[in-house]
Design an enzyme around this catalytic site. Structure first.
Site, PDB file in Angstrom:
ATOM      1  N   HIS A 163     143.946 -11.039  -7.608  1.00  0.00           N
ATOM      2  CA  HIS A 163     143.455 -12.138  -7.992  1.00  0.00           C
ATOM      3  C   HIS A 163     141.879 -12.075  -7.960  1.00  0.00           C
ATOM      4  CE1 HIS A 163     142.963 -16.244  -9.415  1.00  0.00           C
ATOM      5  NE2 HIS A 163     142.012 -16.342  -8.543  1.00  0.00           N
ATOM      6  N   GLU A 164     141.235 -11.804  -6.813  1.00  0.00           N
ATOM      7  CA  GLU A 164     139.810 -11.610  -6.670  1.00  0.00           C
ATOM      8  C   GLU A 164     139.200 -10.158  -7.591  1.00  0.00           C
ATOM      9  OE1 GLU A 164     138.165 -13.980  -5.631  1.00  0.00           O
ATOM     10  OE2 GLU A 164     139.835 -15.064  -4.820  1.00  0.00           O
TER      11      GLU A 164
END
Length: 148
Positions: free
Chosen positions: A20-21
Site C-alpha cells: 500500500h505504501e
C-alpha cells in the site's frame, strides 16, 4: 499453534501495508512530488538508507508504515511539495495505495488459479438405473445446472 497464526497474520498485514505504501511512493515519484521518507513498520528505526532525496527505513514494529511527502501537512514553498500540486496529481497519489492493494489481490488470485487445469461444473454425468426423469423430455447426460 495460535502463535503461528498470529505471526502469519502480522506478516500478511505487514506485506499488504508495505505494498500500500509503495503505491503512494511510486505515484508520488511519477507525479514529481518529493518523498522525504519511505518507511515500513513503526517505532524505532532498525535500518535506514539515505539517498539525496529520500530516506528509506525499516522499523521495529511490523504494524504499519508511512510515506512522508514534502508539503503533506502545509505548503513548504518547494515547487515539488504535495500542497502545490493540482487536484488530479493529489488524487493519483492518494489513490495509489488502494490501487496497489487491488492489483495485489488480482495477482494473488492469478497465481492461485494459474495451475488450475479444469474447473468443476454442475453437470449431469450419468444416471442410476430406472431413474424416472431421464430422457428427451427430462434430464440428459451433459445438461448443465445454473444457479439463480
Amino acid at each position: 499453534m495460535k502463535i503461528v497464526f498470529i505471526l502469519a497474520a502480522i506478516f500478511i498485514f505487514g506485506f499488504l501495508i508495505a505494498i500500500h505504501e509503495l503505491g503512494h511512493f511510486l505515484a508520488a515519484r511519477l507525479c514529481g512530488v518529493r518523498v522525504n521518507e519511505f518507511s515500513i513498520g513503526m517505532g524505532p528505526c532498525i535500518w535506514h538508507r539515505e539517498t539525496e532525496e529520500t530516506q528509506y527505513s525499516i522499523r521495529l514494529l511490523p504494524i504499519g508504515g508511512f510515506c512522508a511527502l514534502e508539503g503533506q501537512d502545509e505548503d513548504t514553498g518547494d515547487e515539488r511539495c504535495l500542497a502545490r500540486q493540482g487536484f488530479w496529481k493529489k488524487f493519483v497519489i492518494l489513490a495509489g495505495g488502494s490501487f496497489m492493494n487491488f492489483l495485489t489481490g488480482i495477482v494473488i488470485i492469478a497465481i492461485l488459479f494459474a495451475g488450475a487445469s479444469s474447473f468443476y461444473v454442475d453437470q449431469v454425468s450419468g444416471f442410476s438405473e430406472g431413474f424416472p426423469l431421464e430422457g428427451e423430455n427430462g434430464l440428459m447426460v451433459g445438461d448443465v445446472f445454473y444457479k439463480s
